[in-house]
Design a protein around this motif. Structure first.
Motif, mmCIF file in Angstrom:
data_model
loop_
_atom_site.group_PDB
_atom_site.id
_atom_site.type_symbol
_atom_site.label_atom_id
_atom_site.label_comp_id
_atom_site.label_asym_id
_atom_site.label_seq_id
_atom_site.Cartn_x
_atom_site.Cartn_y
_atom_site.Cartn_z
ATOM 1 N N TYR A 463 32.755 27.376 7.595
ATOM 2 C CA TYR A 463 31.674 26.680 8.300
ATOM 3 C C TYR A 463 31.601 27.160 9.752
ATOM 4 C CZ TYR A 463 32.762 23.678 4.393
ATOM 5 O OH TYR A 463 33.017 23.218 3.141
ATOM 6 N N PRO A 464 30.397 27.231 10.276
ATOM 7 C CA PRO A 464 30.278 27.544 11.702
ATOM 8 C C PRO A 464 30.509 26.283 12.534
ATOM 9 C CG PRO A 464 28.105 27.284 10.715
ATOM 10 C CD PRO A 464 29.097 27.054 9.617
ATOM 11 N N ILE A 465 30.987 26.448 13.752
ATOM 12 C CA ILE A 465 31.090 25.301 14.666
ATOM 13 C C ILE A 465 30.335 25.656 15.944
ATOM 14 C CG2 ILE A 465 32.623 23.809 15.992
ATOM 15 C CD1 ILE A 465 34.781 24.361 13.938
ATOM 16 N N GLY A 466 29.398 24.821 16.294
ATOM 17 C CA GLY A 466 28.548 25.091 17.459
ATOM 18 C C GLY A 466 27.187 25.566 16.974
ATOM 19 N N GLU A 467 26.324 25.769 17.963
ATOM 20 C CA GLU A 467 24.968 26.189 17.635
ATOM 21 C C GLU A 467 24.989 27.571 16.966
ATOM 22 O OE1 GLU A 467 21.096 26.598 20.320
ATOM 23 O OE2 GLU A 467 22.633 25.206 21.039
ATOM 24 N N VAL A 468 24.236 27.709 15.874
ATOM 25 C CA VAL A 468 24.310 28.968 15.124
ATOM 26 C C VAL A 468 23.236 29.952 15.583
ATOM 27 C CG1 VAL A 468 24.187 30.001 12.833
ATOM 28 C CG2 VAL A 468 25.235 27.750 13.133
ATOM 29 N N ASP A 469 23.692 31.139 15.942
ATOM 30 C CA ASP A 469 22.765 32.224 16.267
ATOM 31 C C ASP A 469 22.579 33.042 14.987
ATOM 32 O OD1 ASP A 469 21.834 34.208 18.699
ATOM 33 O OD2 ASP A 469 22.663 35.318 16.977
ATOM 34 N N GLU A 470 21.334 33.412 14.730
ATOM 35 C CA GLU A 470 21.057 34.097 13.464
ATOM 36 C C GLU A 470 21.879 35.368 13.280
ATOM 37 O OE1 GLU A 470 17.060 35.094 12.275
ATOM 38 O OE2 GLU A 470 16.549 32.995 12.734
ATOM 39 N N GLN A 471 22.003 36.112 14.378
ATOM 40 C CA GLN A 471 22.711 37.394 14.284
ATOM 41 C C GLN A 471 24.224 37.233 14.252
ATOM 42 O OE1 GLN A 471 20.827 40.328 14.425
ATOM 43 N NE2 GLN A 471 19.093 38.915 14.372
ATOM 44 N N VAL A 472 24.736 36.460 15.198
ATOM 45 C CA VAL A 472 26.190 36.496 15.422
ATOM 46 C C VAL A 472 26.910 35.205 15.023
ATOM 47 C CG1 VAL A 472 26.041 38.236 17.229
ATOM 48 C CG2 VAL A 472 25.926 35.834 17.858
ATOM 49 N N GLY A 473 26.162 34.246 14.519
ATOM 50 C CA GLY A 473 26.808 33.007 14.078
ATOM 51 C C GLY A 473 27.076 32.070 15.240
ATOM 52 N N ALA A 474 28.095 31.223 15.097
ATOM 53 C CA ALA A 474 28.389 30.225 16.125
ATOM 54 C C ALA A 474 29.632 30.631 16.911
ATOM 55 C CB ALA A 474 28.582 28.869 15.475
ATOM 56 N N LEU A 475 29.885 29.908 17.990
ATOM 57 C CA LEU A 475 31.030 30.204 18.842
ATOM 58 C C LEU A 475 32.358 30.197 18.089
ATOM 59 C CD1 LEU A 475 30.522 28.202 22.136
ATOM 60 C CD2 LEU A 475 31.564 30.463 21.993
ATOM 61 N N SER A 476 32.482 29.228 17.214
ATOM 62 C CA SER A 476 33.759 29.049 16.557
ATOM 63 C C SER A 476 33.544 28.951 15.047
ATOM 64 C CB SER A 476 34.396 27.782 17.092
ATOM 65 O OG SER A 476 35.777 27.819 16.907
ATOM 66 N N GLN A 477 34.601 29.163 14.291
ATOM 67 C CA GLN A 477 34.469 29.089 12.832
ATOM 68 C C GLN A 477 35.618 28.288 12.233
ATOM 69 O OE1 GLN A 477 34.484 33.106 11.296
ATOM 70 N NE2 GLN A 477 35.856 33.873 12.891
ATOM 71 N N MET A 478 35.318 27.712 11.077
ATOM 72 C CA MET A 478 36.306 26.828 10.443
ATOM 73 C C MET A 478 36.436 27.177 8.971
ATOM 74 S SD MET A 478 36.316 22.671 10.306
ATOM 75 C CE MET A 478 34.779 22.423 9.463
ATOM 76 N N ALA A 479 37.679 27.192 8.500
ATOM 77 C CA ALA A 479 37.918 27.349 7.061
ATOM 78 C C ALA A 479 38.552 26.061 6.563
ATOM 79 C CB ALA A 479 38.854 28.522 6.815
ATOM 80 N N VAL A 480 38.099 25.603 5.409
ATOM 81 C CA VAL A 480 38.710 24.413 4.801
ATOM 82 C C VAL A 480 39.327 24.833 3.477
ATOM 83 C CG1 VAL A 480 38.297 22.099 3.920
ATOM 84 C CG2 VAL A 480 37.014 22.925 5.902
ATOM 85 N N PHE A 481 40.634 24.706 3.407
ATOM 86 C CA PHE A 481 41.373 25.076 2.196
ATOM 87 C C PHE A 481 41.686 23.801 1.411
ATOM 88 C CE2 PHE A 481 42.600 29.450 3.349
ATOM 89 C CZ PHE A 481 42.398 29.443 4.713
#
Ligand code: SAH
Length: 497
Positions: A463-481
């Motif tokens: 999942y992205p965390i923060g506002e999502v930019d179409e090209q580069v995604g969001a500032l931070s990213q999260m994985a849920v296992f």
């Protein structure tokens, strides 16, 4: 030189001894008059320099080839000082009459040293360029030095730097010895070093002795501290105390300074949330709050009752988890003992009602070792932790978390390197923080997460965390296992909402 403070009882000071804010520097280097060149102050003249709180006078009580003494005397206006403190100064109407500031060496003394002896403090001597690098025997006399923590602190600060210390601790009132001692000392320090070293020690350590919060510590103080301490602070055994006291216990500033000094240590300094936060940092604070909230939501959604915050740092996530009644037990673990202490303070663990306190435990340990205390948890979070470990240690973390501790759900957040091109100061390969060992693109993160999930029997979603930019995604990213077969659909819905 026969200047000695007899007592520092405020009453006594006010009545009889003026101008105790005195520091003298004596050398017996031959010719001792070199001191005048080094200080850029002519021995024959009295020189007066304006400092923010009043005036500083430089003069030479003794000048000969064998022995030369330069004196720095501060003349502070106590009433003006309190007034200039603004509305805060009025909180306590009497303060201007019982203010000991004009009479004691403190931060003003540092300010005066920096202004009156700036060339010497920077190691410059235009006329005699060979002098600054010369070690000379010095004796420093400080008429009144308030030392919080007394003799022990005085020794802790100066002895590791090689000073021989002599001091007198003053009675609170000479007429009433039963009142005990005050925190005021008359101190003599002896050492053979360069004048620049001497002045930089005094510049930093005099205000460190006196922890009185007199002025507002701003961000430039970090730089001043690091420049003045550049040759010695890192190796000083009391560096933490020095940094914290110098920065008047403002945690975020102290942490920033410490992160430079302790670059090998895993100090969390990325975000700061106290009132000194500048505008530039606000986005960092917000994004970090988003990560923490995302992690909390995952933990809630997983239905976990026993949760572990691995690499909990200063306890920010734990603070968010505490009000959630679903969590019966919250464990915080970190490799940095200092961060845990901060977490303890921040969570006010010691003042918490017992039942509440029993829900939390903070433990010191490393995620790169198998640790039985991490077993038996329903869910765990690693918020901005993995990027602080280099690759071999990351492999060890994978085993200890996913193989041994094996919580039902594991949330991992990390910066999204794809996003870095959006930073104005972006340079190829530049990390967001000097303690980051790597920053992964979304693809790299997914490759890592997929491998870890497969190897240890988890499924994983991103999942992205923060506002999502179409090209580069969001500032931070999260994985849920999620371990073996637990559904992840419900999570997806909540998080994307
Ligand atoms: N999770 C916290 C802190 C993130 S900073 C928050 O989001 O606010 C990274 C943290 O990981 C630091 O507190 C650091 O001390 C900790 N850390 C780094 N290596 C670690 C290890 N091997 N074991 C446990 N904690 C570690």
């Amino acid at each position: 030189m026969a200047m000695h403070a007899c007592t520092t009882d405020l009453y006594y000071i006010h009545r009889s001894i003026k101008n105790l804010m005195l520091l003298t520097i004596t050398t017996t280097h031959v010719p001792a008059t070199d001191l005048g060149f080094l200080l850029h102050k002519h021995p024959d003249k009295l020189q007066t320099i304006d400092i923010s709180a009043g005036k500083a006078h430089v003069f030479y009580p003794e000048v000969s080839e064998e022995k030369c003494t330069a004196a720095l005397l501060l003349d502070i206006d106590p009433v003006g000082l309190v007034r200039s403190a603004g509305p805060k100064g009025n909180d306590f109407a009497l303060e201007q009459y019982v203010n000991d500031r004009p009479y004691v060496a403190s931060s003003f003394m540092s300010a005066a040293i920096a202004k009156a002896f700036s060339s010497a403090l920077n190691g410059n001597c235009k006329n005699r360029p060979e002098l600054p690098s010369m070690a000379m025997p010095f004796e420093v006399y400080i008429a009144v030095l308030p030392v919080k923590g007394g003799e022990e602190v005085l020794r802790l600060l100066f002895e590791p730097l090689g000073y021989e210390i002599q001091f007198t601790r003053h009675e609170l009132d000479a007429k009433f010895p039963e009142w005990g001692t005050s925190r005021y000392f008359t101190v003599t320090l002896k050492h053979t070093i360069t004048l620049q070293q001497l002045l930089s020690h005094l510049y930093v350590l005099i205000p460190v002795c006196d922890t009185d919060k007199h002025y507002w510590v701003s961000r430039d103080e970090i730089e001043k501290l690091l420049t003045k301490g550049k040759d010695w602070l890192e190796a000083h055994p009391a560096k933490e105390m020095i940094v914290r006291r110098y920065l008047k216990n403002q945690r975020s500033l102290a942490n920033q300074a410490l992160s430079v000094l302790l670059s090998k240590d895993d100090t969390d300094v990325e975000e700061n949330t106290d009132e000194t936060t500048s505008q530039a940092d606000e986005s960092a604070v917000r994004i970090h709050d988003l990560r923490l909230m995302a992690a909390r939501d995952v933990l809630v959604q997983s239905g976990a009752k026993r949760v572990a915050d691995l690499g909990c740092g200063e306890g920010r996530l734990i603070k968010l988890l505490l009000p959630v009644k679903q969590f019966d037990y919250i464990l915080g673990m970190d490799v940095s003992y200092r961060s845990l202490e901060i977490a303890k303070d921040r969570l006010k663990l010691e003042r918490m009602p017992e039942r509440q306190a029993q829900r939390i435990r903070l433990i010191h340990g490393s995620l790169t070792y198998r640790d039985k205390r991490l077993e038996g948890f329903d869910a765990a979070a690693l918020v901005e932790v993995i990027e602080h470990l280099d690759e071999p240690r990351l492999a060890a973390l994978e085993t200890s978390v996913f193989e041994y501790a094996r919580p039902g759900t594991v949330v991992v957040t990390t910066p999204n390197a794809d996003y870095n091109v959006k930073f104005t100061d972006h340079e190829e390969g530049k990390m967001r923080h000097n303690d980051h060992r790597f920053e992964w693109t979304r693809t790299q993160f997914a490759e890592w997460g997929n491998r870890v999930a497969t190897e240890h029997g988890y499924t994983v979603s991103y999942y992205p965390i923060g506002e999502v930019d179409e090209q580069v995604g969001a500032l931070s990213q999260m994985a849920v296992f999620t371990y073996a077969g637990q559904a992840t659909e419900s999570l997806t819905n909540t998080l994307e909402a």
